[in-house]
Write an enzyme that holds these catalytic residues in place. Structure first.
Site, PDB file in Angstrom:
ATOM      1  CD  GLU A 155     -21.407  46.944 -75.710  1.00 41.87           C
ATOM      2  OE1 GLU A 155     -20.989  48.059 -76.045  1.00 41.87           O
ATOM      3  OE2 GLU A 155     -21.556  46.204 -76.071  1.00 41.87           O
ATOM      4  CE1 TYR A 182     -23.535  54.218 -66.115  1.00 47.02           C
ATOM      5  CE2 TYR A 182     -21.719  53.808 -67.242  1.00 47.02           C
ATOM      6  CZ  TYR A 182     -23.136  54.544 -67.043  1.00 47.02           C
ATOM      7  OH  TYR A 182     -23.321  55.323 -68.158  1.00 47.02           O
TER       8      TYR A 182
END
Length: 158
Positions: free
Chosen positions: A113, A125
């Site tokens: 998250e 990411y």
């Protein structure tokens, strides 16, 4: 002992209990509600929560990362880099070491998250193949009282 090379003379290795104070301080620097030292002591000593530090030869810690592995799923619980080490490849090296370590685990998929406004982390990411799975509106508390949305991301492992 597991050991990975990092940038600028750093290396990455598993955290030790003696690192808990520094890790807790780094976490507080990076997040509004940092976790207490005692939590990190438990994670370091526990099973299923690999915790890695990026440090120099004198064990001065520049950053850390932590996973949780349950069955065939893993979660990147947190990653934090000392502000004076940011934008120098420490986060990239920590993420690479975690992904490498996960190859030896039962995990088949890695979740995380990240705050929707954390552009640098989202970019990192995505570069490593994570894709958005969902959103959690109002998930992260902020000092000014306005909560931030969490983006849930995932990638397959191997």
């Amino acid at each position: 002992m597991k050991l990975w090379m990092g940038p600028a003379g750093l290396h990455i290795e598993p955290a030790q209990t003696r690192d808990a104070d520094t890790i807790a301080k780094l976490h507080t620097m990076g997040f509004y509600r940092g976790w207490p030292r005692e939590d990190f002591v438990s994670y370091i000593a526990g099973e299923g929560t690999p915790l890695f530090v990026a440090c120099d030869a004198k064990r001065k810690i520049a950053g850390f990362s932590m996973l949780r592995i349950v069955g065939d799923e893993a979660e990147l619980m947190t990653i934090a880099v000392d502000p004076k080490w940011r934008k120098r490849g420490v986060g990239v090296a920590l993420l690479r070491a975690m992904l490498d370590d996960l190859l030896m685990s039962t995990a088949k998929r890695l979740f995380l998250e990240v705050a929707a406004d954390n552009v640098a982390a989202l970019r990192l990411y995505a570069k490593f193949g994570f894709q958005k799975v969902s959103e959690r509106k109002g998930y992260y508390p902020r000092p000014d009282g306005t909560p931030a949305t969490a983006i849930v991301m995932a990638r397959d492992l191997g």
